[in-house]
Structures are given as structure tokens and as C-alpha cells.
Design a protein around this motif. Sequence first.
Motif, PDB file in Angstrom:
ATOM      1  N   GLN A  49       0.806  -1.215   0.000  1.00 36.91           N
ATOM      2  CA  GLN A  49       0.000   0.000   0.000  1.00 36.91           C
ATOM      3  C   GLN A  49       0.843   1.270   0.000  1.00 36.91           C
ATOM      4  OE1 GLN A  49      -2.896  -0.138   3.152  1.00 36.91           O
ATOM      5  NE2 GLN A  49      -3.425  -2.265   2.772  1.00 36.91           N
ATOM      6  N   SER A  99       2.992   0.621   4.096  1.00 36.86           N
ATOM      7  CA  SER A  99       2.335   0.056   5.273  1.00 36.86           C
ATOM      8  C   SER A  99       3.168  -1.013   5.960  1.00 36.86           C
ATOM      9  CB  SER A  99       0.972  -0.551   4.879  1.00 36.86           C
ATOM     10  OG  SER A  99       0.101   0.456   4.439  1.00 36.86           O
ATOM     11  N   GLN A 132       3.346   1.388   9.564  1.00 34.61           N
ATOM     12  CA  GLN A 132       3.294   2.298   8.420  1.00 34.61           C
ATOM     13  C   GLN A 132       4.267   3.467   8.593  1.00 34.61           C
ATOM     14  OE1 GLN A 132      -0.538   3.398   6.536  1.00 34.61           O
ATOM     15  NE2 GLN A 132       0.011   5.514   7.044  1.00 34.61           N
TER      16      GLN A 132
END
Length: 673
Positions: free
Chosen positions: A160, A188, A195
Amino acid sequence: MKYYFLFLFFVGLVYSSYGQTDSTATLKEKEIINNPRLGQLDSLGGRKTKENYGNKPDGLKIEDYKIISNNRDTTFLDTTLTLKKEYRYNFLREDDFEFMPFSNIGQPYNALGVNLENKSMYPGIGARARHFGFFDEDDVYYYNVPTPMTELFFKTTLEQGQLLDALLTFNTSRRLNFSIAFKGFRSSGKYRFDQAESGSFRTSFNYRTANNRYWLRGHYASQDIEAEENGGLSNKEDQFESGNEDFIDRSRIDVVYTNATNRVLSKRYFLDHQFNVVRPKKDSLKTRSTLLAIGHQFNYESKFYQFLQSSASSTFGENVLSSPINDKATLKTMFNQVSAKFSNETLGSLSGSINLYNYQYFFNSLLITDEQTIQNKIDGDEIALGADYKNTIGKLFLQGKLRYNLSGDLTGTLFDGFAKYQLNNNNSLTAAIHGSSRAPNFNFLLYQSDYENFNWQNTERFEKQQIQTLTFGFDSKLFGTLEAKYSAIDNYTFFGLDDSITDDDFENDLENAFVRPKQESNTITFLKVKYNKEFKYKKWALNNTLMYQNVGQDNQVLNIPDFVTRNTLYYSDDVFKKAMYIQTGVTFKYFTSYNMDAYHPLLGEFYVQEQEELGAFPMIDFFINAKVRQTRIYLKAEHINTIWSKDYNYYSAPNYPYRDFVIRFGLVWNFFS
């Protein structure tokens, strides 16, 4: 992520305003004799404007795209594909041989090697583990380009997110250049609450008058680095080291915290200008050229480090002054330097300066306890004299830097000397000396926290650190590169465990509550020997980097591995009728076990621990890199040996595992118009 798209939109808008009629011009490659590919240059056949650059029948060359450092050293754009580029294709954009990264991108790096020299005369805010990827003033560059140039650095991250570093630079005339750059990422990570993200905006300019009597340059940098802190694994033996298949999905592993973050935010304004009272001139007989100039440099920076936690945790101590936790340390500095410079072809370049440094390090409250009063600030002024010298005498290059403090409590002296002797075209010798005396970083001297355990004031107790270093080097095309460094340090300051900690505290994972700033009274000596050599056979090459380190100390306060090695076997060739150039190979990295420093999320620092030895595991990466015109494409399978190995003992710090096998790719792309 919205800042990525706003920045790319701006880049596209400005770029398109210059037209794209020649943006697809090919780069004609040249090869330097006796050093093909490694010294490869590119020639750009692009748009020429008679008004600004005159008619150049041979077209523009890549050497015309100049990059100027803060120290005024000038290089040109390098669009080659080499193994050194492979080593620098990472989040730091530098060779990370002496670093051990954490599992996620943008997280701290543990030390596999140390360089004890002080780059700055003044202490910093601290939180050193959270400053990886931070752009200091020496990391911002200035440019001089005949046509607009854009560079895009892109690389995938871990879950991500992406990593992007974009640069646009252009000259409105020969004498005025602007650049704008943004580095941003989000990742992340594979573990829970891991993160990390950041945004680093930089813009710079440099200007010279038509008669070269006055020049001006400056930059502005705004940086925000933020990361979640999970405290590492809470049950590493059962959930990680055991190899339990239920936890191969790392997001299932339990971590210590799920409610803590820390952040570094900085804004900097930098200005440097110089007026040449006497300009260099040469007549037809090539007489000596002399320069006499006065200059001024200004640097203002505001920075804070903040630790946030929605509710208190007993791992940092039972006594809490307030909750939720909101610890914030702020440092504001202003630097002014007035200098005079004299240079001559024979005598070299000599400059003298007087520096005024104003600092304010503070917290938002004054802490009063039954035992003591913790002040909320350290502020003052420092006045120092400086001298710089540089000269080339035949085959000998000399460079020196001296700073001497006249008033103030933070610093004493700083001296750097460097010499290089060119034996011949293939061999050179170097020697360097460093000596410095300055206070430790501010977070060693004063810190306040909502956790009672992390409140201290050591302004009167801690002495200035004193460092002396000697370095010798030999660089040979035949024998390789060898560097030996010997350092001695007094009053070494570090974070370590308080003497009051007990075995029960370790069993209950409470060691983080006992971390304190300490200072070693005995002298520490440090020896580092580093060697690099590449062997070539036809289209194959084997590149080896070896490093040996030895620390002489009465107490174990400076812990590093004795031996680190990195070996890369790779193949290089042109393919597809020389339309593409590729390099593919395998990199092996290994370091011996040692008491690896532990990471403290509240302080954003590493601290010394003697309970656990880590290391002694291999890291094997497979890569395929390619170059098509001015685009370099990178594909890497990282830590590939975890596919078949079942030894889950690879850590970046105690309780913080290194990453598992992952495939990542990206590119570096230069546009010209």
C-alpha cells in the motif's frame, strides 16, 4: 498521497510550457578509452537556442547539465548504468553497505559501521534514528542546465504505497537557474502498525551577474517524516523464530504497541551570496588570476520531534504525568557567517570567516518534581572564527577547514584536513585528519516526557565529546581501493540501560523504561579497514567489499560487528541489437554476530544492550537492471534465501525482524527538452 499528484501536475504543467519537440531526442553513447561503460558519457542532440547558448554544431553534451553541491563542487548529470548505481538504488539513494535496514521502508537503520567524525560544529535535536532520508543543507543541490531537465526516481515499497523522488530544473538564462523537487513515500509494511510516510519538498535557485562580480544562491526545504511505532514483536520465539506457518502472514504476529507514532517536521531557509571585489582576469600571456571576495551565508531552521501515544504503556514506566502522551521537543537555529576570500592560481584559495549561531531548544512546560526542577529550554549564542584553504600543487591536492569557538557553551574546535597525491593515471594516495570538540545532541542534555522516567537535565554533568581521527587511503585501478581509519574519542555519549534494571524487568519486557543518556569517561579507540576490488572476465564481473572493525574500550558501549562483507557476481551486455544494456547478478551480504543496538521508539534513538547477540545470517539478493536510452530500470528479488531457509533468526535490532523475501522494481528516468 494527494501531494504526489499535485506535484506531478505542477511538473507536467511547467515542463509542457517549454515544449516537447525535442524530448524524444536519443542519447548517443560514448565510451571512455580503457574504461567502457563505467565511465560512459551521454551526448544529447537537443534543441539549441542561439540567444542563450549560441550555435553548437556538435549539439549539447551531458557534461553541460551541471550539478553544484553546497561546497561548490561541480559534477554533471550521470545517466549511466553501473553496479554503484545498483547499490544506491534504495530509499536513502546512497550505498547502504554500513547500514542494516528495518523491515519496512522509511524506518530506522541500525549501524554495521560507524564514522565518528562530526560533520557539523553544533549539536542537533537528536532522535537520530528518525532522520534517515532527511535532507540536510549539504543534501540540497544547485544546477546549471542548457535546457530543462527532469529526473524521476520511482520504486515500489512494501504494501500500500510507493516511493517517488521527482526533480525539475531549468535555466531562464545562462545566469539564472531554478529547481524544484519532491520526495514522498508511503509504505504500510508487512507487520502490524508499521506504516511510514514522508514528504520532502525542496526548491533552489542560483544566479550570477553578467560580469560575474556577484553571485547568489539559496534554497527552501520543508520536510515531514512520520511513522507508526509498534515496539517490535511481543512473542518472537513462538510467532517468528519457530517458523510457525500460521504466522508466515506477518500481519498476524503480535506487536508491543498499536497506538504510538512519532514525527519529525522541519522547515529551512538558506541563502549564500558573494561579491567579487577583484575578479580573476587572464591576458594573452596567461598571467596569474587573482580573486578577492566578501561573502555572507544565512541559515534558519525550525525543527521538532514529537512522540504521540493515545494511552500510556507500562513498558515505558508506571509513573505517567499525563495521558494521552504528547512529547514534543523543538529546536530553532539561526546561522550567520561573514567571510572574506582570497584565491590565486599559485597560492590557492584561502578564506576567513566569523560565525554567529543562535539556538533555542525547548519544551512547552517547566517540570518541577520533589527531587529537582527540569528546565524547559536551552538557548544561547555561539561566536566562532573559521578558516578554509584549498590548493593544487602539481599532483598534490590540499584542503583544510578550521573552526574555533570564541564564546558559547556548545562547541570548542573543529578541524578537517585532507590531502590527495596522484601517483599516476591509475593510482592515488589520500590522507585525512579530523579533530573536534562539541557538546552531545540536545536530547542528551535535556528531555521532557509525559512518562516520568524520561525527564532529565545534564547540562552541567556532561562534558564535551572530543574526537580525533586519522584516515589513509590507496585507490588503484589494478589493486582496488583500500581505506584505513583510526579514531579516538573521549566522553563518548550514548543511550544505555540504567544500572537499576533487574532480571525481572527483562523477563517482563520492561527494559525500555530504563533507557538513559550516559557518558563514558574512558577513552575509546576504533579501527576500521575497508577494501573494495572488482575482478572482470569478459562480460562477467565479481565485485567485493570487505570491512574489518576493532573497538578498544573498557566498557561495552560502542558495539559493531567485527567483519562485514558484500560480494556481487554479475553479467553485463548489450541486447536487442544494442537497443538495451543490461546488468544481472546476485549480491551476497553478511556480517558477524554482535550485541546489536536496540531501538527505543519514544526517543527515536538506538541504545546499547548486552543481553542478546544478533547477526551472522546471509542476505542474498537477485537483480536485473537495464538501460534504454536515458532510462534505467531496476528489478530486485530481496532476501531470496528465505525461500528455502527455515532459520528465522534475521533481525535488524532486538525484537525487530529484517524483511522476508520480496520482489521490488522501479526506474530512474531523465527527460530533456
